[in-house]
Scaffold this motif. Structure first.
Motif, PDB file in Angstrom:
ATOM      1  N   TYR A 123     -32.236  -5.019   0.028  1.00  0.00           N
ATOM      2  CA  TYR A 123     -31.867  -6.406  -0.254  1.00  0.00           C
ATOM      3  C   TYR A 123     -32.714  -7.039  -1.348  1.00  0.00           C
ATOM      4  CZ  TYR A 123     -28.404  -7.322   3.339  1.00  0.00           C
ATOM      5  OH  TYR A 123     -27.265  -7.353   4.084  1.00  0.00           O
ATOM      6  N   LEU A 124     -33.803  -6.365  -1.753  1.00  0.00           N
ATOM      7  CA  LEU A 124     -34.682  -6.943  -2.761  1.00  0.00           C
ATOM      8  C   LEU A 124     -33.888  -7.258  -4.023  1.00  0.00           C
ATOM      9  CD1 LEU A 124     -37.616  -7.110  -1.815  1.00  0.00           C
ATOM     10  CD2 LEU A 124     -38.191  -5.476  -3.591  1.00  0.00           C
ATOM     11  N   GLY A 125     -34.050  -8.452  -4.520  1.00  0.00           N
ATOM     12  CA  GLY A 125     -33.278  -8.815  -5.699  1.00  0.00           C
ATOM     13  C   GLY A 125     -31.938  -9.419  -5.315  1.00  0.00           C
ATOM     14  N   ASP A 126     -31.555  -9.267  -4.055  1.00  0.00           N
ATOM     15  CA  ASP A 126     -30.330  -9.881  -3.544  1.00  0.00           C
ATOM     16  C   ASP A 126     -30.745 -11.257  -3.015  1.00  0.00           C
ATOM     17  OD1 ASP A 126     -28.122 -10.453  -1.668  1.00  0.00           O
ATOM     18  OD2 ASP A 126     -27.502  -8.427  -2.206  1.00  0.00           O
TER      19      ASP A 126
ATOM     20  N   GLN B 136     -25.605  -8.317  18.823  1.00  0.00           N
ATOM     21  CA  GLN B 136     -26.525  -7.558  19.675  1.00  0.00           C
ATOM     22  C   GLN B 136     -27.131  -6.409  18.870  1.00  0.00           C
ATOM     23  OE1 GLN B 136     -23.132  -6.474  21.864  1.00  0.00           O
ATOM     24  NE2 GLN B 136     -23.238  -8.163  23.322  1.00  0.00           N
ATOM     25  N   ARG B 137     -26.371  -5.933  17.886  1.00  0.00           N
ATOM     26  CA  ARG B 137     -26.765  -4.724  17.166  1.00  0.00           C
ATOM     27  C   ARG B 137     -26.178  -4.799  15.766  1.00  0.00           C
ATOM     28  NH1 ARG B 137     -23.742  -1.753  20.096  1.00  0.00           N
ATOM     29  NH2 ARG B 137     -22.509  -0.567  18.625  1.00  0.00           N
ATOM     30  N   LEU B 138     -26.939  -4.312  14.788  1.00  0.00           N
ATOM     31  CA  LEU B 138     -26.456  -4.343  13.408  1.00  0.00           C
ATOM     32  C   LEU B 138     -26.518  -2.952  12.796  1.00  0.00           C
ATOM     33  CD1 LEU B 138     -28.470  -7.457  12.118  1.00  0.00           C
ATOM     34  CD2 LEU B 138     -26.051  -7.404  12.766  1.00  0.00           C
ATOM     35  N   THR B 139     -25.541  -2.675  11.947  1.00  0.00           N
ATOM     36  CA  THR B 139     -25.583  -1.474  11.122  1.00  0.00           C
ATOM     37  C   THR B 139     -25.749  -1.961   9.689  1.00  0.00           C
ATOM     38  OG1 THR B 139     -24.033  -0.384  12.602  1.00  0.00           O
ATOM     39  CG2 THR B 139     -24.300   0.595  10.421  1.00  0.00           C
ATOM     40  N   VAL B 140     -26.650  -1.327   8.950  1.00  0.00           N
ATOM     41  CA  VAL B 140     -26.848  -1.715   7.560  1.00  0.00           C
ATOM     42  C   VAL B 140     -26.406  -0.566   6.668  1.00  0.00           C
ATOM     43  CG1 VAL B 140     -28.467  -2.656   5.876  1.00  0.00           C
ATOM     44  CG2 VAL B 140     -28.927  -2.929   8.321  1.00  0.00           C
ATOM     45  N   ILE B 141     -25.542  -0.859   5.699  1.00  0.00           N
ATOM     46  CA  ILE B 141     -25.180   0.181   4.741  1.00  0.00           C
ATOM     47  C   ILE B 141     -25.569  -0.248   3.328  1.00  0.00           C
ATOM     48  CG2 ILE B 141     -23.352   1.204   6.157  1.00  0.00           C
ATOM     49  CD1 ILE B 141     -21.274  -0.133   4.484  1.00  0.00           C
ATOM     50  N   ASP B 142     -25.854   0.758   2.514  1.00  0.00           N
ATOM     51  CA  ASP B 142     -26.212   0.529   1.122  1.00  0.00           C
ATOM     52  C   ASP B 142     -25.626   1.707   0.334  1.00  0.00           C
ATOM     53  OD1 ASP B 142     -27.398  -0.680  -1.059  1.00  0.00           O
ATOM     54  OD2 ASP B 142     -29.320   0.351  -0.775  1.00  0.00           O
TER      55      ASP B 142
ATOM     56  N   LEU C 119     -20.704  -7.280  20.664  1.00  0.00           N
ATOM     57  CA  LEU C 119     -20.636  -8.216  19.526  1.00  0.00           C
ATOM     58  C   LEU C 119     -21.637  -7.692  18.501  1.00  0.00           C
ATOM     59  CD1 LEU C 119     -20.825 -12.143  19.755  1.00  0.00           C
ATOM     60  CD2 LEU C 119     -20.731 -10.759  17.699  1.00  0.00           C
ATOM     61  N   VAL C 120     -21.128  -7.015  17.502  1.00  0.00           N
ATOM     62  CA  VAL C 120     -21.994  -6.270  16.582  1.00  0.00           C
ATOM     63  C   VAL C 120     -21.673  -6.607  15.129  1.00  0.00           C
ATOM     64  CG1 VAL C 120     -22.428  -4.380  18.200  1.00  0.00           C
ATOM     65  CG2 VAL C 120     -20.421  -4.286  16.713  1.00  0.00           C
ATOM     66  N   GLY C 121     -22.610  -6.267  14.253  1.00  0.00           N
ATOM     67  CA  GLY C 121     -22.445  -6.646  12.854  1.00  0.00           C
ATOM     68  C   GLY C 121     -22.624  -5.476  11.897  1.00  0.00           C
ATOM     69  N   LEU C 122     -22.040  -5.668  10.722  1.00  0.00           N
ATOM     70  CA  LEU C 122     -22.174  -4.700   9.636  1.00  0.00           C
ATOM     71  C   LEU C 122     -22.643  -5.482   8.418  1.00  0.00           C
ATOM     72  CD1 LEU C 122     -21.619  -1.843   8.458  1.00  0.00           C
ATOM     73  CD2 LEU C 122     -19.248  -2.562   8.090  1.00  0.00           C
ATOM     74  N   ILE C 123     -23.815  -5.129   7.913  1.00  0.00           N
ATOM     75  CA  ILE C 123     -24.346  -5.860   6.760  1.00  0.00           C
ATOM     76  C   ILE C 123     -24.751  -4.886   5.657  1.00  0.00           C
ATOM     77  CG2 ILE C 123     -25.117  -7.778   8.217  1.00  0.00           C
ATOM     78  CD1 ILE C 123     -27.997  -6.848   7.837  1.00  0.00           C
ATOM     79  N   GLY C 124     -25.037  -5.443   4.499  1.00  0.00           N
ATOM     80  CA  GLY C 124     -25.439  -4.632   3.358  1.00  0.00           C
ATOM     81  C   GLY C 124     -25.143  -5.403   2.089  1.00  0.00           C
ATOM     82  N   PRO C 125     -25.801  -5.026   0.985  1.00  0.00           N
ATOM     83  CA  PRO C 125     -25.599  -5.743  -0.282  1.00  0.00           C
ATOM     84  C   PRO C 125     -24.143  -5.680  -0.755  1.00  0.00           C
ATOM     85  CG  PRO C 125     -27.484  -4.243  -0.426  1.00  0.00           C
ATOM     86  CD  PRO C 125     -26.794  -3.947   0.867  1.00  0.00           C
ATOM     87  N   ASN C 126     -23.799  -6.515  -1.711  1.00  0.00           N
ATOM     88  CA  ASN C 126     -22.461  -6.498  -2.295  1.00  0.00           C
ATOM     89  C   ASN C 126     -22.105  -5.120  -2.815  1.00  0.00           C
ATOM     90  OD1 ASN C 126     -21.301  -9.020  -2.004  1.00  0.00           O
ATOM     91  ND2 ASN C 126     -22.598  -9.871  -3.619  1.00  0.00           N
TER      92      ASN C 126
END
Ligand SMILES: Nc1ncnc2c1ncn2[C@@H]1O[C@H](COP(=O)(O)OP(=O)(O)O)[C@@H](O)[C@H]1O
Ligand SMILES: [Mg+2]
Length: 255
Positions: free
Chosen positions: A249-252, A220-226, A31-38
């Motif tokens: 994420y600053l400013g987000d 359990q684990r996240l990948t962050v893309i920008d 159960l994993v996630g993918l996050i990052g700014p718009n």
């Protein structure tokens, strides 16, 4: 062998490089996630993995098959289902028909059988109807079976979309911002449904989400893309403390 393995995925849209050298492995029951700014390229990753786009470069292996170039319905039949950032339900059909059609439409229950109205067709129709009602029951949606999604509150529409994705028997469920547009009570409900689905069906879930509460409590684990590049991979705690992530994420307003 991982359930999903993505190597060196790159996607260009004309002059824009939306994704650069993206890599990912998902094992059974992750159960994993993918996050990052718009605009970071998150939905692009899902569009590539689920067959909506063919990547400019890179390879995708799902359930032992090379899926690059396969159409979305073919990827669905291999056991991958997804939901969309903007809900895509058939708004003028009933909730029940939305669930039924997902199975006939995406799993290709013999078109010829349907036209010829064979015994096999009627047996399949019956099975699909029963299964659809079971899923509605499990997702506490039975009372809305006859309603059109467009007449339901947004939180319920999101749940119908989740039920529809589940109805195709996925091994991997991709959720693109399942909490988007939900109020805080609905978000708590969603977290419970996702956790329950993960436990009950023993499937893998990969989610994109802006609501930190959702990813931090579930994944359990996240990948962050920008800007299309992976800037961090780790547990929620590691990600929260990661300087590159905080900077991205600053400013987000989302952190
Ligand atoms: N089909 C497309 N054609 C052209 N540009 C696109 C397309 N899909 C996405 N993009 C662009 O790629 C970048 C990443 O978009 P997206 O993957 O939707 O980001 P996210 O989901 O992280 O917000 C954005 O700049 C977006 O405008
Ligand atoms: Mg997106």
């Amino acid at each position: 062998m991982p359930l999903l393995e993505v190597n060196h995925l790159t996607q260009r849209f004309g002059g824009l490089q939306a994704l650069t050298d993206f890599n990912m492995k998902i094992e059974e029951h992750d159960l994993v996630g993918l996050i990052g700014p718009n605009g970071a390229g998150k939905t692009t990753v899902f569009n590539l993995v689920s067959g909506f786009y063919t990547p400019s470069e890179g390879s995708i292996t799902f359930a032992g098959e090379a899926t690059r170039g396969l159409k979305p319905h073919a990827v669905t039949s291999l056991g991958m289902a997804r939901t969309f950032q903007n809900i895509r339900l058939w708004n003028d059909l009933s909730v029940l028909d939305n669930i039924r059609l997902a199975q006939t439409h995406w799993l290709g229950y013999g078109f010829l059988n349907a036209v010829l109205r064979t015994k096999k067709y009627f047996a399949a129709e019956k099975r699909i109807e029963e299964k659809s009602r079971d899923i509605l029951e499990m997702m506490d949606l039975s009372q809305y079976a006859g309603e059109c999604p467009k007449n339901l509150p947004y939180g319920l529409q999101r749940r119908v979309e989740l039920a529809r994705a589940l109805s195709t028997n996925p091994k991997l469920l991709l959720l693109d911002e399942p909490a988007a547009g939900l109020n805080s009570a609905d978000i708590d409900g969603l977290i419970r449904y996702i956790r329950w689905i993960h436990d009950e069906f023993k499937i893998s879930i990969w989610m994109i989400e802006h609501q930190m509460k959702v990813v931090m409590s579930l994944c359990q684990r996240l990948t962050v893309i920008d800007f299309g590049r992976t800037i961090a991979v780790g547990t929620p705690d590691e990600i929260k403390a990661n300087h590159d992530v905080i900077k991205a994420y600053l400013g987000d307003d989302n952190l």
